[in-house]
Design a protein around this motif. Structure first.
Motif, PDB file in Angstrom:
ATOM      1  N   UNK A 171       0.834  -1.202   0.000  1.00 19.00           N
ATOM      2  CA  UNK A 171       0.000   0.000   0.000  1.00 19.00           C
ATOM      3  C   UNK A 171       0.869   1.254   0.000  1.00 19.00           C
ATOM      4  N   UNK A 172       1.944   1.238   0.787  1.00 18.96           N
ATOM      5  CA  UNK A 172       2.869   2.366   0.814  1.00 18.96           C
ATOM      6  C   UNK A 172       3.476   2.606  -0.568  1.00 18.96           C
ATOM      7  N   UNK A 173       3.885   1.537  -1.250  1.00 18.63           N
ATOM      8  CA  UNK A 173       4.453   1.681  -2.582  1.00 18.63           C
ATOM      9  C   UNK A 173       3.425   2.257  -3.552  1.00 18.63           C
ATOM     10  N   UNK A 174       2.196   1.829  -3.456  1.00 14.21           N
ATOM     11  CA  UNK A 174       1.148   2.399  -4.307  1.00 14.21           C
ATOM     12  C   UNK A 174       1.081   3.917  -4.114  1.00 14.21           C
ATOM     13  N   UNK A 181      -2.867   9.600  -7.634  1.00 16.85           N
ATOM     14  CA  UNK A 181      -3.952   8.619  -7.776  1.00 16.85           C
ATOM     15  C   UNK A 181      -4.637   8.449  -6.433  1.00 16.85           C
ATOM     16  N   UNK A 182      -5.908   8.748  -6.351  1.00 19.78           N
ATOM     17  CA  UNK A 182      -6.670   8.647  -5.106  1.00 19.78           C
ATOM     18  C   UNK A 182      -7.457   7.332  -5.093  1.00 19.78           C
ATOM     19  N   UNK A 183      -6.725   6.226  -4.947  1.00 25.39           N
ATOM     20  CA  UNK A 183      -7.394   4.920  -4.885  1.00 25.39           C
ATOM     21  C   UNK A 183      -8.006   4.726  -3.501  1.00 25.39           C
ATOM     22  N   UNK A 184      -9.083   3.946  -3.437  1.00 22.76           N
ATOM     23  CA  UNK A 184      -9.716   3.666  -2.151  1.00 22.76           C
ATOM     24  C   UNK A 184      -9.285   2.293  -1.648  1.00 22.76           C
ATOM     25  N   UNK A 185      -9.677   1.968  -0.421  1.00 25.47           N
ATOM     26  CA  UNK A 185      -9.255   0.709   0.190  1.00 25.47           C
ATOM     27  C   UNK A 185      -9.818  -0.497  -0.559  1.00 25.47           C
ATOM     28  N   UNK A 186     -11.024  -0.371  -1.071  1.00 26.36           N
ATOM     29  CA  UNK A 186     -11.608  -1.499  -1.810  1.00 26.36           C
ATOM     30  C   UNK A 186     -10.780  -1.810  -3.048  1.00 26.36           C
ATOM     31  N   UNK A 187     -10.323  -0.776  -3.737  1.00 30.81           N
ATOM     32  CA  UNK A 187      -9.491  -0.969  -4.924  1.00 30.81           C
ATOM     33  C   UNK A 187      -8.185  -1.658  -4.554  1.00 30.81           C
ATOM     34  N   UNK A 188      -7.562  -1.183  -3.466  1.00 25.52           N
ATOM     35  CA  UNK A 188      -6.308  -1.801  -3.056  1.00 25.52           C
ATOM     36  C   UNK A 188      -6.516  -3.258  -2.666  1.00 25.52           C
ATOM     37  N   UNK A 189      -7.535  -3.545  -1.898  1.00 21.92           N
ATOM     38  CA  UNK A 189      -7.714  -4.916  -1.398  1.00 21.92           C
ATOM     39  C   UNK A 189      -8.061  -5.901  -2.510  1.00 21.92           C
ATOM     40  N   UNK A 190      -8.680  -5.445  -3.572  1.00 27.65           N
ATOM     41  CA  UNK A 190      -8.941  -6.350  -4.696  1.00 27.65           C
ATOM     42  C   UNK A 190      -7.626  -6.892  -5.249  1.00 27.65           C
ATOM     43  N   UNK A 191      -6.626  -6.050  -5.323  1.00 26.36           N
ATOM     44  CA  UNK A 191      -5.318  -6.499  -5.813  1.00 26.36           C
ATOM     45  C   UNK A 191      -4.488  -7.145  -4.725  1.00 26.36           C
ATOM     46  N   UNK A 192      -4.597  -6.654  -3.492  1.00 30.67           N
ATOM     47  CA  UNK A 192      -3.765  -7.159  -2.401  1.00 30.67           C
ATOM     48  C   UNK A 192      -4.021  -8.631  -2.118  1.00 30.67           C
ATOM     49  N   UNK A 193      -5.203  -9.126  -2.456  1.00 33.50           N
ATOM     50  CA  UNK A 193      -5.481 -10.554  -2.266  1.00 33.50           C
ATOM     51  C   UNK A 193      -4.471 -11.401  -3.037  1.00 33.50           C
ATOM     52  N   UNK A 194      -3.950 -10.871  -4.147  1.00 36.56           N
ATOM     53  CA  UNK A 194      -2.984 -11.625  -4.960  1.00 36.56           C
ATOM     54  C   UNK A 194      -1.657 -11.805  -4.252  1.00 36.56           C
ATOM     55  N   UNK A 195      -1.368 -10.976  -3.239  1.00 35.70           N
ATOM     56  CA  UNK A 195      -0.086 -11.052  -2.551  1.00 35.70           C
ATOM     57  C   UNK A 195      -0.071 -12.162  -1.495  1.00 35.70           C
TER      58      UNK A 195
END
Length: 298
Positions: A171-174, A181-195
């Motif tokens: 998230x920090x790197x994003x 880019x003003x991404x929200x937590x839902x956007x981040x978590x959709x991708x973070x599941x891949x980690x």
């Protein structure tokens, strides 16, 4: 549609969208992102008649190694070998390739070493093939500080930090890499599941250590690395995109890379766009993919 296929050393998970008989476009994400970076791009390309393949790279999402004995390599040759194996498994002889970061590296390598397989190339941040032999040479401080996370991963403290705090770190790197880019937590978590992939940490650590010559690569991939050491030119039709506010890419962008592209080449800077170009500027990215296949020779 989510699909899986055995390709090389992996069972690659991928999304397939658009016309099954359309012109093939393979979209490749980077670190630390995943296929969701291309959600809006894929919708646009589908309207342009494309068959869109968007795979999770090794170490991300549902993609898995077939054997416990396979080295969990993140080196550049591994990413390229995976892409070539995927195209073979899907019986795609030639495709338009588009990517950024790790995915852009895989696409650039195929365009350089297997140009007969690449109809056109869209690359984030220009010529993305690593010069490992020169990695030990210090660069200007303005560029070095942007790579702090890579140096962090070189030590065991960084390895533990990635393992224990992968979501927080990514998230920090994003935020740092895409300051506008003003991404929200839902956007981040959709991708973070891949980690949460069981090989994520091992593949990431190997990637950022191998590119500096700190660890050995997979012996099976040495022939590819040997060819990449010559820094081969890219002769396929290509478009290079730079994010104007990219917090990790080279200051000033990649315009200086034009000499490495010996075929039809165009370069664009996208103001107020950071590192995650397709997710931040999907219309511009999709337009570049459609445009490159119409360039001379595509």
């Amino acid at each position: 549609m989510l699909k899986q296929i055995e390709a090389g050393v992996l069972r690659i998970a991928y999304r397939e969208q658009g016309d099954p008989g359309g012109w093939p476009a393979i979209l490749l994400h980077g670190f630390p992102y995943d296929v969701h970076a291309y959600d809006a791009v894929a919708e646009r390309l589908a309207r342009d008649g494309a068959r869109i393949i968007t795979p999770w790279l090794r170490g991300f999402g549902p993609t898995r190694f077939l054997s416990l004995d396979t080295p969990r390599s993140g080196q550049q040759a591994a990413l390229a070998a995976d892409l070539l194996a995927l195209m073979d498994a899907l019986d795609i002889p030639r495709a338009t390739l588009a990517g950024y970061d790790w995915g852009g590296r895989a696409a650039c390598i195929l365009a350089a070493l297997w140009p007969e397989r690449v109809a056109g190339l869209v690359t984030g941040d220009g010529y993305n093939i690593q010069n490992i032999a020169g990695a030990a040479h210090p660069q200007l401080p303005e560029r070095e500080f942007r790579h702090w996370y890579q140096f962090y991963f070189h030590g065991e403290r960084g390895a533990a930090g990635l393992a224990q705090h992968r979501a927080e770190l990514c998230r920090l790197l994003w935020r740092l890499w895409s300051p506008d880019w003003r991404f929200d937590e839902a956007t981040f978590h959709r991708s973070a599941a891949a980690f949460d992939n069981p090989d994520f940490v091992a593949v990431v650590l190997h990637s950022y250590r191998h590119r500096f010559g700190l660890v050995e690569g997979d012996p099976a991939l040495q022939p590819i690395e040997h060819r990449l050491a010559a820094q081969p030119a890219i002769g396929v039709p290509s478009i290079s995109l730079d994010g104007g506010s990219d917090g990790v890419a080279r200051p000033g962008g990649s315009a200086e890379d034009a000499a490495r592209f010996t075929g039809p080449f165009r370069h664009r800077n996208l103001p107020h766009v950071g590192h995650n170009i397709p997710q931040e500027a999907p219309a511009a990215f999709a337009e570049a993919v459609s445009e490159v296949r119409r360039m001379v020779g595509a």
